[in-house]
Design a protein around this motif. Structure first.
Motif, short mmCIF file in Angstrom:
data_model
loop_
_atom_site.label_atom_id
_atom_site.label_comp_id
_atom_site.label_asym_id
_atom_site.label_seq_id
_atom_site.Cartn_x
_atom_site.Cartn_y
_atom_site.Cartn_z
N SER A 1 35.71 -13.34 16.48
CA SER A 1 35.44 -12.39 17.57
C SER A 1 34.29 -11.44 17.24
CB SER A 1 36.69 -11.57 17.88
OG SER A 1 36.89 -10.55 16.91
N GLY A 2 34.07 -11.18 15.96
CA GLY A 2 33.02 -10.25 15.57
C GLY A 2 33.39 -8.79 15.77
N GLU A 3 34.62 -8.53 16.26
CA GLU A 3 35.08 -7.15 16.47
C GLU A 3 36.04 -6.76 15.36
OE1 GLU A 3 36.08 -5.75 20.51
OE2 GLU A 3 35.99 -7.88 21.02
N ARG A 4 36.12 -5.45 15.13
CA ARG A 4 37.12 -4.93 14.18
C ARG A 4 38.35 -4.55 14.99
NH1 ARG A 4 35.40 -1.71 9.11
NH2 ARG A 4 37.57 -1.27 9.45
N LEU A 5 39.33 -5.43 14.97
CA LEU A 5 40.54 -5.22 15.74
C LEU A 5 41.75 -5.19 14.82
CD1 LEU A 5 39.69 -7.70 18.63
CD2 LEU A 5 39.59 -5.21 18.73
N ASP B 1 44.97 -4.71 20.67
CA ASP B 1 44.04 -5.50 19.85
C ASP B 1 44.49 -6.95 19.72
OD1 ASP B 1 42.56 -3.23 19.60
OD2 ASP B 1 42.87 -2.97 17.45
N LYS C 1 43.35 -8.61 22.79
CA LYS C 1 41.89 -8.77 22.74
C LYS C 1 41.49 -9.92 21.84
CE LYS C 1 40.47 -4.03 23.79
NZ LYS C 1 39.77 -2.83 23.28
N GLN D 1 40.20 -13.52 14.85
CA GLN D 1 39.54 -12.23 14.71
C GLN D 1 38.18 -12.39 14.05
OE1 GLN D 1 41.61 -9.02 12.76
NE2 GLN D 1 39.80 -7.72 12.82
#
Length: 150
Positions: free
Chosen positions: A80-84, A92, A95, A77
């Protein structure tokens, strides 16, 4: 390749038994010449297999290598740089792993894991899928915190 196999491949090292067909459920082969020695039978006594020989054919109790699933997913995570919210959301989680998280993909995963509920109720299916994936990861040698298995 099944979607669940893809999940295993993303989380476990490639040489982990969860990712190899040899490490599945087949007992290990007995090397040639390693069969237990036959018991000496007095002359005139019928020859029957010894009860002591039975445990030698049992699979070894070597523990499966453990993989810290929470740590692996947390690292993925971060990268990934995303807030999941992979801790509670199957979408999520998929993802984070870089896998297809579409409804069709989740229905395929539900089929693979033998979901018996209504796949039209995606909310209930998603909750079941997340819990089931975490349980299956634990069964395959993953160290999964209890709060992720409920």
């Amino acid at each position: 390749m099944s979607l669940f196999s893809a999940i295993l491949n993303k989380i476990f090292p490639h040489d982990h038994p969860a990712n190899t067909t040899a490490g599945s459920t087949a007992p290990p082969a007995t090397p040639a010449g390693s069969a237990p020695a036959a018991a000496t039978v007095p002359t005139g006594t019928p020859s029957t297999p010894s009860a002591a020989a039975a445990p030698a054919s049992q699979p070894s109790n070597t523990p499966m290598p453990t993989v810290d699933v929470e740590a692996v997913l947390a690292r993925m995570q971060e990268g990934s740089g995303e807030r999941l919210n992979w801790r509670t959301s199957i979408v999520d989680l998929l993802k984070v792993l870089g896998l297809d998280s579409s409804l069709d993909a989740r229905k395929q995963l539900a089929s693979e894991l033998h979901y018996t509920g209504n796949t039209q109720d995606s909310a209930a299916m998603n909750v079941w899928l997340h819990r089931e994936v975490m349980l299956k990861l634990a069964e395959n040698g993953g160290k999964v915190p209890d709060d992720l298995k409920n």
